[in-house]
Design a protein around this motif. Structure first.
Motif, PDB file in Angstrom:
ATOM      1  N   ILE A 143       0.831  -1.205   0.000  1.00  0.00           N
ATOM      2  CA  ILE A 143       0.000   0.000   0.000  1.00  0.00           C
ATOM      3  C   ILE A 143       0.869   1.261   0.000  1.00  0.00           C
ATOM      4  O   ILE A 143       1.795   1.383   0.805  1.00  0.00           O
ATOM      5  CB  ILE A 143      -0.929   0.001   1.232  1.00  0.00           C
ATOM      6  CG1 ILE A 143      -1.693  -1.330   1.312  1.00  0.00           C
ATOM      7  CG2 ILE A 143      -1.892   1.182   1.185  1.00  0.00           C
ATOM      8  CD1 ILE A 143      -2.351  -1.589   2.648  1.00  0.00           C
ATOM      9  N   TYR A 144       0.523   2.199  -0.909  1.00  0.00           N
ATOM     10  CA  TYR A 144       1.224   3.482  -1.021  1.00  0.00           C
ATOM     11  C   TYR A 144       0.218   4.627  -0.984  1.00  0.00           C
ATOM     12  O   TYR A 144      -0.906   4.491  -1.463  1.00  0.00           O
ATOM     13  CB  TYR A 144       1.992   3.572  -2.349  1.00  0.00           C
ATOM     14  CG  TYR A 144       3.136   2.604  -2.439  1.00  0.00           C
ATOM     15  CD1 TYR A 144       4.389   2.939  -1.942  1.00  0.00           C
ATOM     16  CD2 TYR A 144       2.968   1.356  -3.012  1.00  0.00           C
ATOM     17  CE1 TYR A 144       5.445   2.045  -2.009  1.00  0.00           C
ATOM     18  CE2 TYR A 144       4.022   0.456  -3.086  1.00  0.00           C
ATOM     19  CZ  TYR A 144       5.250   0.797  -2.585  1.00  0.00           C
ATOM     20  OH  TYR A 144       6.289  -0.084  -2.647  1.00  0.00           O
ATOM     21  N   THR A 145       0.670   5.759  -0.481  1.00  0.00           N
ATOM     22  CA  THR A 145      -0.156   6.962  -0.451  1.00  0.00           C
ATOM     23  C   THR A 145      -0.120   7.667  -1.807  1.00  0.00           C
ATOM     24  O   THR A 145       0.690   7.328  -2.672  1.00  0.00           O
ATOM     25  CB  THR A 145       0.358   7.949   0.621  1.00  0.00           C
ATOM     26  OG1 THR A 145       1.662   8.396   0.228  1.00  0.00           O
ATOM     27  CG2 THR A 145       0.403   7.317   1.996  1.00  0.00           C
ATOM     28  N   ALA A 146      -0.951   8.695  -1.942  1.00  0.00           N
ATOM     29  CA  ALA A 146      -0.971   9.485  -3.179  1.00  0.00           C
ATOM     30  C   ALA A 146       0.360  10.198  -3.403  1.00  0.00           C
ATOM     31  O   ALA A 146       0.710  10.518  -4.541  1.00  0.00           O
ATOM     32  CB  ALA A 146      -2.112  10.499  -3.133  1.00  0.00           C
ATOM     33  N   GLU A 147       1.110  10.406  -2.340  1.00  0.00           N
ATOM     34  CA  GLU A 147       2.423  11.044  -2.457  1.00  0.00           C
ATOM     35  C   GLU A 147       3.493  10.050  -2.897  1.00  0.00           C
ATOM     36  O   GLU A 147       4.665  10.413  -3.037  1.00  0.00           O
ATOM     37  CB  GLU A 147       2.831  11.686  -1.117  1.00  0.00           C
ATOM     38  CG  GLU A 147       1.959  12.860  -0.705  1.00  0.00           C
ATOM     39  CD  GLU A 147       0.615  12.437  -0.115  1.00  0.00           C
ATOM     40  OE1 GLU A 147       0.513  11.345   0.480  1.00  0.00           O
ATOM     41  OE2 GLU A 147      -0.348  13.196  -0.280  1.00  0.00           O
ATOM     42  N   GLY A 148       3.111   8.789  -3.062  1.00  0.00           N
ATOM     43  CA  GLY A 148       4.062   7.762  -3.486  1.00  0.00           C
ATOM     44  C   GLY A 148       4.878   7.190  -2.349  1.00  0.00           C
ATOM     45  O   GLY A 148       5.845   6.468  -2.570  1.00  0.00           O
ATOM     46  N   LYS A 149       4.479   7.479  -1.130  1.00  0.00           N
ATOM     47  CA  LYS A 149       5.182   6.978   0.052  1.00  0.00           C
ATOM     48  C   LYS A 149       4.458   5.756   0.608  1.00  0.00           C
ATOM     49  O   LYS A 149       3.243   5.617   0.441  1.00  0.00           O
ATOM     50  CB  LYS A 149       5.235   8.061   1.147  1.00  0.00           C
ATOM     51  CG  LYS A 149       5.851   9.364   0.708  1.00  0.00           C
ATOM     52  CD  LYS A 149       7.321   9.221   0.484  1.00  0.00           C
ATOM     53  CE  LYS A 149       7.939  10.554   0.097  1.00  0.00           C
ATOM     54  NZ  LYS A 149       9.202  10.417  -0.527  1.00  0.00           N
ATOM     55  N   PRO A 150       5.188   4.886   1.285  1.00  0.00           N
ATOM     56  CA  PRO A 150       4.513   3.764   1.933  1.00  0.00           C
ATOM     57  C   PRO A 150       3.483   4.300   2.938  1.00  0.00           C
ATOM     58  O   PRO A 150       3.762   5.255   3.676  1.00  0.00           O
ATOM     59  CB  PRO A 150       5.639   3.020   2.648  1.00  0.00           C
ATOM     60  CG  PRO A 150       6.875   3.412   1.903  1.00  0.00           C
ATOM     61  CD  PRO A 150       6.636   4.825   1.457  1.00  0.00           C
ATOM     62  N   TYR A 151       2.319   3.723   2.922  1.00  0.00           N
ATOM     63  CA  TYR A 151       1.202   4.129   3.775  1.00  0.00           C
ATOM     64  C   TYR A 151       1.539   3.920   5.249  1.00  0.00           C
ATOM     65  O   TYR A 151       2.052   2.876   5.639  1.00  0.00           O
ATOM     66  CB  TYR A 151      -0.008   3.296   3.364  1.00  0.00           C
ATOM     67  CG  TYR A 151      -1.188   3.323   4.275  1.00  0.00           C
ATOM     68  CD1 TYR A 151      -1.852   4.504   4.577  1.00  0.00           C
ATOM     69  CD2 TYR A 151      -1.673   2.135   4.820  1.00  0.00           C
ATOM     70  CE1 TYR A 151      -2.963   4.503   5.400  1.00  0.00           C
ATOM     71  CE2 TYR A 151      -2.789   2.126   5.632  1.00  0.00           C
ATOM     72  CZ  TYR A 151      -3.429   3.313   5.918  1.00  0.00           C
ATOM     73  OH  TYR A 151      -4.534   3.310   6.723  1.00  0.00           O
ATOM     74  N   THR A 152       1.249   4.925   6.062  1.00  0.00           N
ATOM     75  CA  THR A 152       1.362   4.813   7.517  1.00  0.00           C
ATOM     76  C   THR A 152      -0.056   4.947   8.065  1.00  0.00           C
ATOM     77  O   THR A 152      -0.660   6.019   7.963  1.00  0.00           O
ATOM     78  CB  THR A 152       2.264   5.918   8.097  1.00  0.00           C
ATOM     79  OG1 THR A 152       3.555   5.810   7.499  1.00  0.00           O
ATOM     80  CG2 THR A 152       2.388   5.774   9.600  1.00  0.00           C
TER      81      THR A 152
END
Length: 171
Positions: free
Chosen positions: A118-127
């Motif tokens: 899972i990744y956020t819209a910013e392209g970072k791994p979701y926290t």
């Protein structure tokens, strides 16, 4: 020609043919999905994952690594399909059949199937938020302790997937 000589010739030839057939089958590459450029970014099924291309859309991403013949994966299939269709232009939902496209897992921490990355819209791994209530594993590099993956192992229900997407700001 007597039967003994015939068997001495046919049996080794059959063994070589079977071994060659197994080698060809194991080393044959599956054909990639042929979808128009950009449309393939949003198609549910994928033969490979190019994170840079997906992240460029600046949408949350859930990639499900599973198989068409695994029971929890089969249970998730209608949910993935529904959310993929519903979330067009809001999130990217992908499915990779790891038995057909094993090489697609090489850059991801897939230990069991199904596994969702899972990744956020910013392209970072979701926290996830603390109150999400879904067990997720967060992977970091050993040297810099940089968060590189957020993963869920096992099946997710539609409600759980929606909760994850909502937590990332998708309504």
């Amino acid at each position: 020609m007597n039967k003994n000589k015939l068997f001495k010739i046919i049996i080794p030839v059959l063994i070589v043919a079977v071994i060659a057939g197994i080698w060809i089958f194991k080393n044959a590459k599956s054909e990639p999905l042929n979808l128009p450029e950009n449309q393939s970014d949003f198609a549910l099924e994928a033969a490979a994952i190019n994170l840079d291309v997906l992240k460029a859309h600046e949408l949350p991403i859930i990639i499900d690594f599973g198989a068409d013949s695994c029971i929890p994966c089969k249970e998730m299939a209608p949910v993935l399909k529904k959310l993929n269709e519903e979330m067009q232009d809001k999130a990217i939902i992908k499915f990779v059949d790891v038995w057909k496209y094993a090489e697609a897992t090489e850059d991801f921490p897939v230990q069991v199937i199904p596994t969702q990355v899972i990744y956020t819209a910013e392209g970072k791994p979701y926290t996830p938020s603390e109150d999400l209530g879904i067990e997720l594993t967060m992977y970091s590099t050993k040297d810099t302790n940089e968060h590189v993956f957020t993963v869920h192992q096992g099946g997710l229900t539609e409600d759980q997937m929606r909760a994850i997407l909502k937590d990332m700001g998708v309504e």
